[in-house]
Design an enzyme around this catalytic site. Structure first.
Site, PDB file in Angstrom:
ATOM      1  N   PRO A   1      45.211  12.292  -9.218  1.00  0.00           N
ATOM      2  CA  PRO A   1      43.993  11.744  -8.994  1.00  0.00           C
ATOM      3  C   PRO A   1      43.215  12.672  -8.291  1.00  0.00           C
ATOM      4  O   PRO A   1      43.622  13.301  -7.003  1.00  0.00           O
ATOM      5  CB  PRO A   1      44.104  10.248  -7.972  1.00  0.00           C
ATOM      6  CG  PRO A   1      45.549  10.130  -8.478  1.00  0.00           C
ATOM      7  CD  PRO A   1      46.235  11.334  -8.720  1.00  0.00           C
ATOM      8  N   GLU A   2      41.864  13.150  -8.517  1.00  0.00           N
ATOM      9  CA  GLU A   2      41.004  14.122  -7.644  1.00  0.00           C
ATOM     10  C   GLU A   2      40.016  13.362  -6.899  1.00  0.00           C
ATOM     11  O   GLU A   2      39.914  11.990  -7.064  1.00  0.00           O
ATOM     12  CB  GLU A   2      40.619  15.018  -8.664  1.00  0.00           C
ATOM     13  CG  GLU A   2      41.476  15.726  -9.150  1.00  0.00           C
ATOM     14  CD  GLU A   2      41.319  17.291  -9.881  1.00  0.00           C
ATOM     15  OE1 GLU A   2      40.163  17.738  -9.491  1.00  0.00           O
ATOM     16  OE2 GLU A   2      42.121  17.612 -10.920  1.00  0.00           O
TER      17      GLU A   2
ATOM     18  N   LYS B   1      40.913  13.293  -0.862  1.00  0.00           N
ATOM     19  CA  LYS B   1      41.979  12.534  -1.511  1.00  0.00           C
ATOM     20  C   LYS B   1      42.492  11.388  -0.760  1.00  0.00           C
ATOM     21  O   LYS B   1      43.685  10.894  -1.283  1.00  0.00           O
ATOM     22  CB  LYS B   1      43.074  13.343  -2.209  1.00  0.00           C
ATOM     23  CG  LYS B   1      42.446  14.634  -3.062  1.00  0.00           C
ATOM     24  CD  LYS B   1      43.544  15.417  -3.589  1.00  0.00           C
ATOM     25  CE  LYS B   1      43.098  16.732  -4.545  1.00  0.00           C
ATOM     26  NZ  LYS B   1      44.055  17.465  -4.982  1.00  0.00           N
TER      27      LYS B   1
ATOM     28  N   ARG C   1      51.005  25.511  -9.472  1.00  0.00           N
ATOM     29  CA  ARG C   1      50.183  24.638 -10.120  1.00  0.00           C
ATOM     30  C   ARG C   1      49.589  25.433 -11.389  1.00  0.00           C
ATOM     31  O   ARG C   1      49.340  26.675 -11.281  1.00  0.00           O
ATOM     32  CB  ARG C   1      48.882  24.125  -9.177  1.00  0.00           C
ATOM     33  CG  ARG C   1      49.439  23.323  -8.202  1.00  0.00           C
ATOM     34  CD  ARG C   1      49.963  21.912  -8.475  1.00  0.00           C
ATOM     35  NE  ARG C   1      49.465  21.216  -9.421  1.00  0.00           N
ATOM     36  CZ  ARG C   1      48.479  20.117  -9.190  1.00  0.00           C
ATOM     37  NH1 ARG C   1      48.176  20.018  -7.831  1.00  0.00           N
ATOM     38  NH2 ARG C   1      47.886  19.407  -9.858  1.00  0.00           N
TER      39      ARG C   1
END
Ligand SMILES: [Zn+2]
Length: 332
Positions: A2-3, A52, A322
């Site tokens: 989730p951003e 976040k 990432r």
């Protein structure tokens, strides 16, 4: 993962359905048992999303801090009032402020990313969420209330009408007001929390003195809040910027442009529930993009596919563990 847009959407659901109510708290899974005892039965009095992380304020100077991390999600069930600012995946304001009524049907993503019932890591809503107009008062006669616990629920918050189940967060803890302040002080500016102009100045001054590649700075929550892997790749492409450029070498006007673009994209993300990063789409393209992730990004998740602008194969590389997608030609 989730951003920032997801967390702001969650906070708006909390504002509508949890804040101002006395809330039962429990930890069916047991891993937050002590925290749940501290919060149980208190009235929730406010909610904040920063980047976040979400902070839920309770009477008695206690806060709940939640960071969803990679796998966390909230599932809402029972009666939920849908916040009109997030109700329509078309980005229009539907007449959605009646109880559980969504008149302007959103375009729902196949992976459930813009679900109103489950927000966080994409997953199917496991419980029934009432969205019908006939609903008044209590849950359906045949619905079990409170809903049965399914899976590893770290924290269940329950009002008379609404149930919010938290699964898989990276962080879930009770904080004092001072601890909340200390946590927030470490976070970079968030366009929906901080004054956008002040946020821009903070962002520009930090980026412009760092030797770190801009591709890493955008993911550093101490530099700017809420950007994750998808928005990172898309913001860099939109700026036609090489991700390996050291922050201090990025021209100032480009850094300012990235911040302003983030302000725009985050607002769209909160309204639609989608990380919509493409512009100037026809209505048909817009619907397709809302429904399918593969149709709404310039470079993200497009390794080996031709760049939508120049046709060059999109690169995929690992940076700080990432995945980073970018066009070596447009972003030379
Ligand atoms: Zn290209």
């Amino acid at each position: 993962m989730p951003e920032g847009h997801s967390v702001h959407r969650i906070a708006r659901q909390f504002e509508r359905n949890i804040v101002g109510r006395r809330v039962a708290a429990s930890s069916p899974q047991g891993r937050f048992a002590e925290g749940a005892v501290l919060l149980d039965g208190r009235e929730a009095i406010g909610v904040r999303a920063v980047g976040k992380q979400m902070f839920l304020a309770y009477e008695g100077e206690l806060w709940l801090r939640v960071h969803l991390g990679m796998y966390g999600a909230w599932d809402f069930s029972g009666e939920i009032l849908v916040d009109p600012t997030i109700a329509s995946a078309n980005g229009r304001m539907g007449q959605t402020n009646q109880r559980g009524t969504v008149l302007d049907e959103p375009v729902l993503d196949a992976a459930g990313e813009n679900s109103l019932a489950s927000i966080g890591a994409p997953r199917r809503a496991r419980v029934h969420v009432r969205m019908s107009e006939q609903t008044t008062g209590l849950p359906e006669d045949d619905a079990e209330w409170p809903p049965p616990v399914i899976g590893q629920v770290r924290l269940r918050l329950l009002t008379d009408l609404t149930c919010a189940d938290l699964r898989g967060p990276t962080a879930c803890q009770v904080q004092t007001p001072d601890e909340v302040q200390a946590t927030i002080a470490k976070l970079g500016p968030d366009p929906l929390v901080d004054d956008p102009d002040e946020g821009e100045e903070r962002f520009v001054s930090v980026v412009r003195r760092k030797p770190t590649p801009i591709g890493l700075l955008l993911m550093d929550q101490g530099v700017v809040s809420g950007i994750g892997n998808v928005y990172r790749a898309e913001l860099l492409f939109r700026a036609r910027l090489n991700p390996h450029t050291p922050g201090r070498d990025v021209p100032e006007d480009v850094v300012r442009g990235i911040w302003r673009d983030w302000v725009r994209l985050l607002r769209i993300g909160v309204e639609t529930g989608q990380m919509m990063t493409m512009d100037d789409l026809s209505p048909e393209q817009w619907r397709a993009a809302m429904a399918r992730r593969d149709d709404r990004h310039w470079v993200y998740h497009r390794a080996g596919l031709p760049c939508r602008v120049c046709g060059t194969a999109i690169l995929l590389e690992e940076i700080a563990a990432r995945k980073l997608y970018w066009c070596p030609s447009c972003q030379a």
